[in-house]
Design a protein around this motif. Structure first.
Motif, PDB file in Angstrom:
ATOM      1  N   ASP A  38       0.943  -1.276   0.024  1.00 15.32           N
ATOM      2  CA  ASP A  38       0.142  -0.007  -0.058  1.00 15.32           C
ATOM      3  C   ASP A  38       0.733   1.111   0.117  1.00 15.32           C
ATOM      4  OD1 ASP A  38      -2.078  -1.483   0.056  1.00 15.32           O
ATOM      5  OD2 ASP A  38      -2.602  -1.333   2.348  1.00 15.32           O
ATOM      6  N   ALA A  39       1.819   1.379   0.837  1.00 18.64           N
ATOM      7  CA  ALA A  39       2.842   2.415   0.961  1.00 18.64           C
ATOM      8  C   ALA A  39       3.483   2.656  -0.659  1.00 18.64           C
ATOM      9  CB  ALA A  39       3.844   2.133   2.112  1.00 18.64           C
ATOM     10  N   VAL A  40       3.861   1.708  -1.123  1.00 17.66           N
ATOM     11  CA  VAL A  40       4.543   1.690  -2.325  1.00 17.66           C
ATOM     12  C   VAL A  40       3.627   2.466  -3.328  1.00 17.66           C
ATOM     13  CG1 VAL A  40       5.656   0.375  -4.427  1.00 17.66           C
ATOM     14  CG2 VAL A  40       6.304  -0.018  -2.209  1.00 17.66           C
ATOM     15  N   LEU A  41       2.289   1.715  -3.391  1.00 18.19           N
ATOM     16  CA  LEU A  41       1.314   2.323  -4.384  1.00 18.19           C
ATOM     17  C   LEU A  41       1.072   3.807  -4.164  1.00 18.19           C
ATOM     18  CD1 LEU A  41      -0.848   1.556  -6.676  1.00 18.19           C
ATOM     19  CD2 LEU A  41      -2.301   1.097  -4.543  1.00 18.19           C
ATOM     20  N   ARG A  42       0.866   4.177  -2.821  1.00 15.46           N
ATOM     21  CA  ARG A  42       0.685   5.483  -2.610  1.00 15.46           C
ATOM     22  C   ARG A  42       1.794   6.534  -3.108  1.00 15.46           C
ATOM     23  NH1 ARG A  42      -1.067   3.530   2.344  1.00 15.46           N
ATOM     24  NH2 ARG A  42       1.018   3.996   3.220  1.00 15.46           N
ATOM     25  N   MET A  43       3.136   5.887  -2.975  1.00 14.71           N
ATOM     26  CA  MET A  43       4.290   6.641  -3.186  1.00 14.71           C
ATOM     27  C   MET A  43       4.148   6.838  -4.883  1.00 14.71           C
ATOM     28  SD  MET A  43       8.250   6.064  -2.189  1.00 14.71           S
ATOM     29  CE  MET A  43       8.313   4.406  -3.012  1.00 14.71           C
ATOM     30  N   LEU A  44       3.992   5.691  -5.404  1.00 10.61           N
ATOM     31  CA  LEU A  44       4.069   5.815  -6.856  1.00 10.61           C
ATOM     32  C   LEU A  44       2.963   6.931  -7.542  1.00 10.61           C
ATOM     33  CD1 LEU A  44       4.785   1.837  -7.769  1.00 10.61           C
ATOM     34  CD2 LEU A  44       6.222   3.864  -7.932  1.00 10.61           C
ATOM     35  N   GLU A  45       1.665   6.611  -6.886  1.00 10.51           N
ATOM     36  CA  GLU A  45       0.631   7.382  -7.320  1.00 10.51           C
ATOM     37  C   GLU A  45       0.908   8.999  -7.046  1.00 10.51           C
ATOM     38  OE1 GLU A  45      -2.709   6.071  -5.269  1.00 10.51           O
ATOM     39  OE2 GLU A  45      -3.263   4.474  -6.723  1.00 10.51           O
ATOM     40  N   LEU A  58       8.839   4.423   3.415  1.00 13.09           N
ATOM     41  CA  LEU A  58       8.451   2.982   3.732  1.00 13.09           C
ATOM     42  C   LEU A  58       8.280   2.357   5.012  1.00 13.09           C
ATOM     43  CD1 LEU A  58       9.940   1.564   0.188  1.00 13.09           C
ATOM     44  CD2 LEU A  58       7.661   2.105   0.594  1.00 13.09           C
ATOM     45  N   LYS A  59       9.603   2.410   5.625  1.00 15.84           N
ATOM     46  CA  LYS A  59       9.560   1.967   7.138  1.00 15.84           C
ATOM     47  C   LYS A  59       8.586   2.448   7.995  1.00 15.84           C
ATOM     48  CE  LYS A  59      14.148   0.240   6.618  1.00 15.84           C
ATOM     49  NZ  LYS A  59      15.644   0.745   7.115  1.00 15.84           N
ATOM     50  N   ARG A  60       8.589   3.993   7.786  1.00 17.30           N
ATOM     51  CA  ARG A  60       7.197   4.788   8.618  1.00 17.30           C
ATOM     52  C   ARG A  60       6.072   4.143   8.298  1.00 17.30           C
ATOM     53  NH1 ARG A  60       7.609   6.027  13.741  1.00 17.30           N
ATOM     54  NH2 ARG A  60       5.406   6.348  13.898  1.00 17.30           N
ATOM     55  N   SER A  61       5.531   4.090   7.318  1.00 20.18           N
ATOM     56  CA  SER A  61       4.534   3.506   6.755  1.00 20.18           C
ATOM     57  C   SER A  61       3.936   2.218   7.257  1.00 20.18           C
ATOM     58  CB  SER A  61       4.313   3.607   5.123  1.00 20.18           C
ATOM     59  OG  SER A  61       4.469   4.847   4.486  1.00 20.18           O
ATOM     60  N   ALA A 134      -8.115   3.464   3.139  1.00 19.14           N
ATOM     61  CA  ALA A 134      -7.677   3.889   1.943  1.00 19.14           C
ATOM     62  C   ALA A 134      -8.287   3.304   0.687  1.00 19.14           C
ATOM     63  CB  ALA A 134      -6.087   3.701   1.849  1.00 19.14           C
ATOM     64  N   GLU A 135      -8.571   2.114   0.841  1.00 23.41           N
ATOM     65  CA  GLU A 135      -9.473   1.028  -0.208  1.00 23.41           C
ATOM     66  C   GLU A 135     -10.887   1.879  -0.542  1.00 23.41           C
ATOM     67  OE1 GLU A 135      -7.443  -3.070   0.450  1.00 23.41           O
ATOM     68  OE2 GLU A 135      -8.998  -2.378   1.647  1.00 23.41           O
ATOM     69  N   ILE A 136     -11.475   2.141   0.656  1.00 25.88           N
ATOM     70  CA  ILE A 136     -13.024   2.692   0.438  1.00 25.88           C
ATOM     71  C   ILE A 136     -12.795   4.014  -0.125  1.00 25.88           C
ATOM     72  CG2 ILE A 136     -14.755   3.712   1.737  1.00 25.88           C
ATOM     73  CD1 ILE A 136     -13.883   1.436   4.081  1.00 25.88           C
ATOM     74  N   ALA A 137     -11.599   4.952   0.263  1.00 26.72           N
ATOM     75  CA  ALA A 137     -11.455   6.294  -0.292  1.00 26.72           C
ATOM     76  C   ALA A 137     -11.443   6.183  -1.966  1.00 26.72           C
ATOM     77  CB  ALA A 137     -10.411   7.094   0.042  1.00 26.72           C
ATOM     78  N   ARG A 138     -10.636   5.000  -2.333  1.00 29.06           N
ATOM     79  CA  ARG A 138     -10.441   5.032  -3.847  1.00 29.06           C
ATOM     80  C   ARG A 138     -11.637   4.589  -4.391  1.00 29.06           C
ATOM     81  NH1 ARG A 138      -5.258   3.156  -2.049  1.00 29.06           N
ATOM     82  NH2 ARG A 138      -6.066   1.026  -1.932  1.00 29.06           N
ATOM     83  N   ALA A 139     -12.293   3.522  -3.762  1.00 27.76           N
ATOM     84  CA  ALA A 139     -13.565   3.010  -4.457  1.00 27.76           C
ATOM     85  C   ALA A 139     -14.781   3.996  -4.743  1.00 27.76           C
ATOM     86  CB  ALA A 139     -14.198   1.695  -3.627  1.00 27.76           C
ATOM     87  N   LEU A 140     -14.698   5.019  -3.480  1.00 31.85           N
ATOM     88  CA  LEU A 140     -15.986   5.834  -3.624  1.00 31.85           C
ATOM     89  C   LEU A 140     -15.453   7.407  -4.170  1.00 31.85           C
ATOM     90  CD1 LEU A 140     -17.314   4.936  -0.111  1.00 31.85           C
ATOM     91  CD2 LEU A 140     -18.122   4.066  -2.321  1.00 31.85           C
ATOM     92  N   GLY A 141     -14.203   7.221  -4.490  1.00 28.64           N
ATOM     93  CA  GLY A 141     -13.610   8.553  -5.105  1.00 28.64           C
ATOM     94  C   GLY A 141     -13.672   9.983  -3.927  1.00 28.64           C
TER      95      GLY A 141
END
Length: 166
Positions: A38-45, A58-61, A134-141
């Protein structure tokens, strides 16, 4: 002409190091691996260049994820259904237990229907389907802050409406 493999640089080297370290541990934590993904995905986005220190990020996430999970488990302790004995499910015998459960379910459905649609969706995604904020936020925009606000509103409403079952 032989090609040497490209060396891993930046965040990818840190990612590989973290993954490799966990895979060698006999008690590998799947939640930590999920948190890392999830942290890598957020970082890439967000754009890798916006993260000044990818290793620390990454470690802090992962640490934050573990803290959140511990807080959630402390606030909402649970016992897996397969570990419950038959007598722990209901103190009421036979048909009374079924009637009580049916009434509780009907009241829960009624209370959920009183909530605004987005608020209801957030509650169902989180509490029933087990999705993260985070998943809910993405799904519902919507933002994760809004997910938290909707969740707080839903829990407060359900607590008020169903307090007589406590």
């Amino acid at each position: 002409m032989t090609h040497r493999p490209l060396s891993k640089k930046g965040w990818l080297a840190n990612y590989s190091e973290l993954i490799g370290g966990w895979r060698r541990k006999p008690d590998a934590d799947d939640d930590a691996l999920d948190a890392l993904q999830d942290a890598v995905l957020r970082m890439l986005e967000a754009g890798v260049g916006k993260v000044a220190n990818p290793a620390a990020y990454l470690k802090r996430s992962i640490q934050n994820h573990k803290i959140d999970k511990h807080r959630h488990q402390t606030a909402f302790p649970s016992i897996p259904l397969d570990e419950l004995d038959d007598h722990a499910v209901s103190e009421l015998p036979g048909p009374e237990a079924e009637a009580h459960s049916s009434k509780l379910l009907a009241d829960l459905q009624s209370a959920l229907e009183e909530l605004p649609l987005v608020c209801r969706q957030v509650y169902i995604h989180h509490r029933i389907e087990g999705c993260t904020h985070a998943e809910i936020a993405r799904a519902l925009g919507i933002s994760t802050d809004m997910v938290e606000k909707h969740m707080t509103r839903a829990v407060r409403h359900l607590n008020n409406r169903l307090q007589h079952y406590a």
